[in-house]
Design a protein around this motif. Structure first.
Motif, mmCIF file in Angstrom:
data_model
loop_
_atom_site.group_PDB
_atom_site.id
_atom_site.type_symbol
_atom_site.label_atom_id
_atom_site.label_comp_id
_atom_site.label_asym_id
_atom_site.label_seq_id
_atom_site.Cartn_x
_atom_site.Cartn_y
_atom_site.Cartn_z
ATOM 1 N N CYS A 146 -76.512 74.480 -53.009
ATOM 2 C CA CYS A 146 -76.891 74.464 -54.422
ATOM 3 C C CYS A 146 -76.394 75.718 -55.129
ATOM 4 O O CYS A 146 -75.946 75.664 -56.283
ATOM 5 C CB CYS A 146 -78.411 74.353 -54.558
ATOM 6 N N THR A 172 -70.370 76.282 -63.152
ATOM 7 C CA THR A 172 -70.281 77.250 -64.257
ATOM 8 C C THR A 172 -68.957 78.010 -64.236
ATOM 9 O O THR A 172 -68.830 79.043 -64.905
ATOM 10 C CB THR A 172 -71.442 78.256 -64.168
ATOM 11 N N HIS A 202 -77.986 83.211 -57.968
ATOM 12 C CA HIS A 202 -78.763 82.181 -57.268
ATOM 13 C C HIS A 202 -78.737 82.390 -55.759
ATOM 14 O O HIS A 202 -79.706 82.048 -55.061
ATOM 15 C CB HIS A 202 -78.229 80.798 -57.624
ATOM 16 N N LEU A 231 -73.768 75.625 -58.160
ATOM 17 C CA LEU A 231 -74.032 76.259 -59.451
ATOM 18 C C LEU A 231 -72.872 77.148 -59.869
ATOM 19 O O LEU A 231 -72.472 77.173 -61.047
ATOM 20 C CB LEU A 231 -75.327 77.076 -59.365
ATOM 21 N N LEU A 270 -78.985 70.422 -61.344
ATOM 22 C CA LEU A 270 -77.549 70.702 -61.281
ATOM 23 C C LEU A 270 -76.735 69.623 -61.996
ATOM 24 O O LEU A 270 -75.747 69.921 -62.678
ATOM 25 C CB LEU A 270 -77.111 70.816 -59.821
ATOM 26 N N HIS A 324 -83.512 70.681 -57.276
ATOM 27 C CA HIS A 324 -82.207 71.248 -57.659
ATOM 28 C C HIS A 324 -81.202 70.159 -58.024
ATOM 29 O O HIS A 324 -80.312 70.393 -58.860
ATOM 30 C CB HIS A 324 -81.638 72.094 -56.515
ATOM 31 N N ALA A 371 -74.330 82.992 -62.292
ATOM 32 C CA ALA A 371 -74.590 81.925 -61.334
ATOM 33 C C ALA A 371 -74.657 82.452 -59.907
ATOM 34 O O ALA A 371 -75.358 81.892 -59.062
ATOM 35 C CB ALA A 371 -73.508 80.851 -61.444
#
Length: 287
Positions: A107, A115, A124, A111, A59, A55, A121
Protein backbone atom coordinates in the motif's frame (compact mmCIF):
# COMPACT_ATOMS: atom_id res chain seq x y z
CA UNK A 1 -1.52 -20.53 24.27
CA UNK A 2 1.19 -21.18 21.72
CA UNK A 3 4.50 -19.37 22.22
CA UNK A 4 7.75 -20.21 20.46
CA UNK A 5 10.39 -20.38 23.19
CA UNK A 6 12.98 -22.44 21.30
CA UNK A 7 16.57 -21.31 21.25
CA UNK A 8 18.74 -20.85 18.18
CA UNK A 9 22.43 -21.63 18.72
CA UNK A 10 23.28 -20.26 15.27
CA UNK A 11 21.89 -16.89 16.29
CA UNK A 12 24.10 -16.73 19.37
CA UNK A 13 21.65 -18.06 21.93
CA UNK A 14 21.95 -20.98 24.29
CA UNK A 15 19.58 -22.59 26.77
CA UNK A 16 21.35 -20.78 29.61
CA UNK A 17 21.17 -17.39 27.88
CA UNK A 18 23.03 -15.51 25.18
CA UNK A 19 26.31 -16.89 23.94
CA UNK A 20 29.48 -15.02 24.91
CA UNK A 21 30.89 -12.41 22.57
CA UNK A 22 29.60 -9.29 20.86
CA UNK A 23 26.88 -11.12 18.92
CA UNK A 24 25.66 -12.80 22.10
CA UNK A 25 25.49 -9.52 23.99
CA UNK A 26 23.60 -7.91 21.10
CA UNK A 27 21.21 -10.86 21.00
CA UNK A 28 20.57 -10.41 24.71
CA UNK A 29 19.35 -6.83 24.23
CA UNK A 30 17.09 -7.64 21.27
CA UNK A 31 13.48 -8.71 21.66
CA UNK A 32 12.81 -12.41 21.24
CA UNK A 33 9.79 -11.87 19.01
CA UNK A 34 6.74 -14.05 18.39
CA UNK A 35 5.86 -14.07 22.10
CA UNK A 36 2.20 -13.04 21.84
CA UNK A 37 -0.36 -15.59 22.98
CA UNK A 38 -2.91 -16.74 20.41
CA UNK A 39 -5.72 -14.53 21.68
CA UNK A 40 -3.63 -11.34 21.60
CA UNK A 41 -2.13 -12.21 18.21
CA UNK A 42 -5.51 -12.88 16.58
CA UNK A 43 -6.92 -9.64 17.99
CA UNK A 44 -4.04 -7.63 16.50
CA UNK A 45 -4.13 -9.63 13.28
CA UNK A 46 -7.80 -8.75 12.76
CA UNK A 47 -7.03 -5.08 13.38
CA UNK A 48 -4.28 -5.10 10.75
CA UNK A 49 -6.51 -6.98 8.32
CA UNK A 50 -9.14 -4.23 8.66
CA UNK A 51 -6.42 -1.59 8.28
CA UNK A 52 -5.26 -3.22 5.06
CA UNK A 53 -8.82 -3.65 3.79
CA UNK A 54 -9.61 0.04 4.35
CA UNK A 55 -6.53 1.01 2.33
CA UNK A 56 -7.93 -0.60 -0.82
CA UNK A 57 -10.92 1.70 -1.47
CA UNK A 58 -8.94 4.69 -0.21
CA UNK A 59 -6.13 4.07 -2.73
CA UNK A 60 -8.60 3.48 -5.55
CA UNK A 61 -10.48 6.72 -4.82
CA UNK A 62 -7.20 8.64 -4.57
CA UNK A 63 -6.02 7.24 -7.91
CA UNK A 64 -9.23 8.24 -9.67
CA UNK A 65 -9.17 11.67 -8.01
CA UNK A 66 -5.61 12.26 -9.29
CA UNK A 67 -6.58 11.14 -12.80
CA UNK A 68 -4.38 8.03 -12.85
CA UNK A 69 -5.15 5.43 -15.55
CA UNK A 70 -7.42 2.61 -14.36
CA UNK A 71 -4.79 0.07 -15.43
CA UNK A 72 -2.19 1.72 -13.16
CA UNK A 73 -4.68 1.83 -10.28
CA UNK A 74 -5.55 -1.84 -10.73
CA UNK A 75 -1.89 -2.87 -10.98
CA UNK A 76 -1.07 -0.89 -7.81
CA UNK A 77 -3.79 -2.73 -5.87
CA UNK A 78 -2.72 -6.25 -6.88
CA UNK A 79 -0.13 -6.55 -4.08
CA UNK A 80 -2.41 -5.23 -1.28
CA UNK A 81 -5.32 -7.42 -2.41
CA UNK A 82 -3.13 -10.52 -2.59
CA UNK A 83 -1.68 -9.77 0.87
CA UNK A 84 -5.17 -9.37 2.33
CA UNK A 85 -6.50 -12.58 0.77
CA UNK A 86 -3.49 -14.66 1.85
CA UNK A 87 -3.57 -13.08 5.33
CA UNK A 88 -7.14 -14.34 5.71
CA UNK A 89 -6.64 -17.77 4.14
CA UNK A 90 -3.32 -18.73 5.76
CA UNK A 91 -3.66 -19.92 9.36
CA UNK A 92 0.02 -20.22 10.32
CA UNK A 93 0.77 -17.16 12.46
CA UNK A 94 4.12 -16.04 11.13
CA UNK A 95 3.20 -16.64 7.50
CA UNK A 96 -0.16 -14.86 7.90
CA UNK A 97 1.54 -11.85 9.49
CA UNK A 98 4.06 -11.85 6.63
CA UNK A 99 1.29 -11.58 4.03
CA UNK A 100 -0.64 -8.86 5.87
CA UNK A 101 2.57 -6.93 6.41
CA UNK A 102 3.38 -7.37 2.73
CA UNK A 103 -0.02 -5.98 1.82
CA UNK A 104 0.52 -2.92 4.01
CA UNK A 105 3.95 -2.09 2.60
CA UNK A 106 2.57 -2.66 -0.91
CA UNK A 107 0.00 0.00 0.00
CA UNK A 108 2.88 2.36 0.75
CA UNK A 109 4.44 1.59 -2.62
CA UNK A 110 1.06 1.98 -4.37
CA UNK A 111 0.57 5.37 -2.74
CA UNK A 112 3.98 6.49 -3.99
CA UNK A 113 3.22 5.26 -7.53
CA UNK A 114 -0.27 6.80 -7.67
CA UNK A 115 1.11 10.19 -6.57
CA UNK A 116 4.01 9.99 -9.06
CA UNK A 117 6.71 9.79 -6.43
CA UNK A 118 5.47 12.57 -4.16
CA UNK A 119 7.76 13.08 -1.16
CA UNK A 120 4.76 13.20 1.17
CA UNK A 121 3.61 9.78 -0.04
CA UNK A 122 6.89 8.25 1.14
CA UNK A 123 5.90 9.11 4.72
CA UNK A 124 3.45 6.20 4.56
CA UNK A 125 6.37 3.78 4.82
CA UNK A 126 7.16 5.28 8.24
CA UNK A 127 3.52 5.45 9.34
CA UNK A 128 2.99 1.77 8.64
CA UNK A 129 5.89 0.80 10.94
CA UNK A 130 3.74 1.49 13.99
CA UNK A 131 1.10 -0.94 12.72
CA UNK A 132 3.65 -3.60 11.79
CA UNK A 133 5.09 -3.36 15.32
CA UNK A 134 1.80 -4.73 16.69
CA UNK A 135 2.87 -8.22 15.62
CA UNK A 136 6.01 -7.99 17.80
CA UNK A 137 7.77 -10.28 15.36
CA UNK A 138 11.05 -10.03 13.48
CA UNK A 139 9.71 -11.26 10.14
CA UNK A 140 7.45 -8.22 9.48
CA UNK A 141 10.18 -5.82 10.61
CA UNK A 142 12.93 -7.22 8.39
CA UNK A 143 10.50 -7.60 5.50
CA UNK A 144 9.49 -3.94 5.83
CA UNK A 145 13.10 -2.68 5.60
CA UNK A 146 14.02 -5.02 2.73
CA UNK A 147 10.89 -4.17 0.77
CA UNK A 148 11.47 -0.43 1.21
CA UNK A 149 14.95 -0.62 -0.33
CA UNK A 150 14.08 -3.07 -3.11
CA UNK A 151 10.81 -1.40 -4.09
CA UNK A 152 12.44 2.01 -4.37
CA UNK A 153 15.44 0.76 -6.32
CA UNK A 154 13.77 -1.73 -8.67
CA UNK A 155 10.65 0.42 -8.97
CA UNK A 156 12.65 3.40 -10.14
CA UNK A 157 14.40 1.30 -12.79
CA UNK A 158 11.11 -0.11 -14.07
CA UNK A 159 8.73 2.80 -13.56
CA UNK A 160 11.00 5.78 -14.14
CA UNK A 161 9.70 8.87 -12.40
CA UNK A 162 6.86 7.14 -10.50
CA UNK A 163 8.99 6.44 -7.39
CA UNK A 164 11.07 9.59 -6.96
CA UNK A 165 9.69 12.90 -8.14
CA UNK A 166 13.03 14.71 -7.77
CA UNK A 167 15.90 14.42 -10.30
CA UNK A 168 18.47 13.26 -7.74
CA UNK A 169 16.37 10.22 -6.87
CA UNK A 170 15.78 9.40 -10.53
CA UNK A 171 19.49 9.72 -11.31
CA UNK A 172 20.66 7.58 -8.36
CA UNK A 173 17.74 5.30 -7.44
CA UNK A 174 19.76 2.83 -5.35
CA UNK A 175 21.44 5.59 -3.36
CA UNK A 176 18.13 7.20 -2.48
CA UNK A 177 16.56 3.81 -1.91
CA UNK A 178 19.31 3.12 0.62
CA UNK A 179 18.64 6.46 2.28
CA UNK A 180 14.95 5.63 2.57
CA UNK A 181 15.81 2.16 3.82
CA UNK A 182 18.11 3.58 6.49
CA UNK A 183 15.35 5.96 7.52
CA UNK A 184 12.89 3.10 7.87
CA UNK A 185 15.56 1.08 9.74
CA UNK A 186 16.14 3.98 12.18
CA UNK A 187 12.40 4.21 12.79
CA UNK A 188 12.32 0.45 13.33
CA UNK A 189 15.12 0.73 15.92
CA UNK A 190 12.94 2.99 18.03
CA UNK A 191 10.05 0.55 17.71
CA UNK A 192 12.36 -2.36 18.62
CA UNK A 193 13.34 -0.58 21.82
CA UNK A 194 9.68 -0.06 22.65
CA UNK A 195 9.04 -3.67 21.68
CA UNK A 196 11.77 -4.96 24.01
CA UNK A 197 10.40 -2.90 26.90
CA UNK A 198 6.95 -4.30 26.18
CA UNK A 199 8.28 -7.86 26.22
CA UNK A 200 10.02 -7.26 29.55
CA UNK A 201 6.82 -5.87 31.03
CA UNK A 202 4.88 -8.84 29.69
CA UNK A 203 7.41 -11.22 31.24
CA UNK A 204 7.13 -9.41 34.58
CA UNK A 205 3.33 -9.63 34.47
CA UNK A 206 3.48 -13.34 33.62
CA UNK A 207 5.90 -13.96 36.49
CA UNK A 208 3.67 -11.98 38.84
CA UNK A 209 0.67 -13.98 37.62
CA UNK A 210 2.46 -17.25 38.35
CA UNK A 211 3.37 -15.97 41.82
CA UNK A 212 -0.24 -15.00 42.46
CA UNK A 213 -1.44 -18.43 41.35
CA UNK A 214 1.10 -20.07 43.66
CA UNK A 215 0.09 -17.74 46.50
CA UNK A 216 -3.60 -18.47 45.93
CA UNK A 217 -2.90 -22.20 45.99
CA UNK A 218 -0.90 -21.82 49.22
CA UNK A 219 -3.67 -19.73 50.77
CA UNK A 220 -6.19 -22.38 49.72
CA UNK A 221 -4.14 -25.14 51.33
CA UNK A 222 -3.75 -23.16 54.53
CA UNK A 223 -7.46 -22.36 54.62
CA UNK A 224 -8.26 -26.04 54.13
CA UNK A 225 -5.91 -27.02 56.96
CA UNK A 226 -7.39 -24.32 59.18
CA UNK A 227 -10.94 -25.45 58.46
CA UNK A 228 -9.95 -29.03 59.16
CA UNK A 229 -8.40 -28.07 62.50
CA UNK A 230 -11.50 -26.08 63.44
CA UNK A 231 -13.79 -28.96 62.53
CA UNK A 232 -11.68 -31.45 64.47
CA UNK A 233 -11.41 -29.18 67.49
CA UNK A 234 -15.16 -28.46 67.50
CA UNK A 235 -15.97 -32.17 67.42
CA UNK A 236 -13.54 -32.95 70.23
CA UNK A 237 -14.85 -29.99 72.19
CA UNK A 238 -18.44 -31.18 71.86
CA UNK A 239 -17.60 -34.71 73.00
CA UNK A 240 -15.48 -33.42 75.88
CA UNK A 241 -18.31 -31.22 77.14
CA UNK A 242 -20.59 -34.26 77.18
CA UNK A 243 -17.90 -36.32 78.89
CA UNK A 244 -17.37 -33.64 81.57
CA UNK A 245 -21.12 -33.44 82.20
CA UNK A 246 -21.26 -37.18 82.73
CA UNK A 247 -18.23 -37.07 85.06
CA UNK A 248 -19.83 -34.24 87.10
CA UNK A 249 -23.03 -36.24 87.45
CA UNK A 250 -21.07 -39.27 88.65
CA UNK A 251 -19.14 -37.11 91.13
CA UNK A 252 -22.39 -35.80 92.62
CA UNK A 253 -23.73 -39.34 93.12
CA UNK A 254 -20.52 -41.06 94.23
CA UNK A 255 -20.03 -41.59 98.02
CA UNK A 256 -16.92 -43.78 97.99
CA UNK A 257 -13.84 -41.53 98.59
CA UNK A 258 -11.51 -43.71 96.47
CA UNK A 259 -13.91 -43.82 93.52
CA UNK A 260 -14.52 -40.09 93.89
CA UNK A 261 -10.75 -39.45 93.76
CA UNK A 262 -10.55 -41.46 90.53
CA UNK A 263 -13.41 -39.39 89.10
CA UNK A 264 -11.59 -36.16 90.04
CA UNK A 265 -8.47 -37.44 88.23
CA UNK A 266 -10.55 -38.31 85.17
CA UNK A 267 -12.16 -34.86 85.36
CA UNK A 268 -8.74 -33.24 85.43
CA UNK A 269 -7.51 -35.19 82.39
CA UNK A 270 -10.69 -34.39 80.43
CA UNK A 271 -10.24 -30.71 81.25
CA UNK A 272 -6.67 -30.79 79.91
CA UNK A 273 -7.88 -32.43 76.69
CA UNK A 274 -10.56 -29.74 76.41
CA UNK A 275 -7.87 -27.06 76.69
CA UNK A 276 -5.89 -28.76 73.92
CA UNK A 277 -8.96 -28.62 71.71
CA UNK A 278 -9.37 -24.93 72.52
CA UNK A 279 -5.70 -24.39 71.61
CA UNK A 280 -6.37 -25.93 68.19
CA UNK A 281 -9.16 -23.41 67.70
CA UNK A 282 -6.81 -20.57 68.56
CA UNK A 283 -4.21 -21.87 66.10
CA UNK A 284 -6.92 -22.06 63.44
CA UNK A 285 -7.79 -18.40 64.02
CA UNK A 286 -10.95 -18.97 66.02
CA UNK A 287 -11.79 -17.16 69.22
Amino acid sequence: MSVDTSVDPAAGETEDGPAPGTAGRLWHYLPRGNTLDDRAWHRRHRLLQWTLALHLPALALLGFALGDPPLLIGASLVGPVLGLVMGVVVTQRRLASFFVTGGLVFCSAALVVLTSGSIEAHFHFFIIIGFIALYQDWVPFLWNVAFTVLSHGIGTIWLGDLIFAHPAGQANPWLWSGIHGLGVLAACVGMVIFWRITEDEQAEKEALGRQLVTADAEIGRRRFASDMLVNLARRNQSMLYRQLDIINQLEEKEQDPDALADLFTLDHLATRVRRNAESLLVLAGEQ
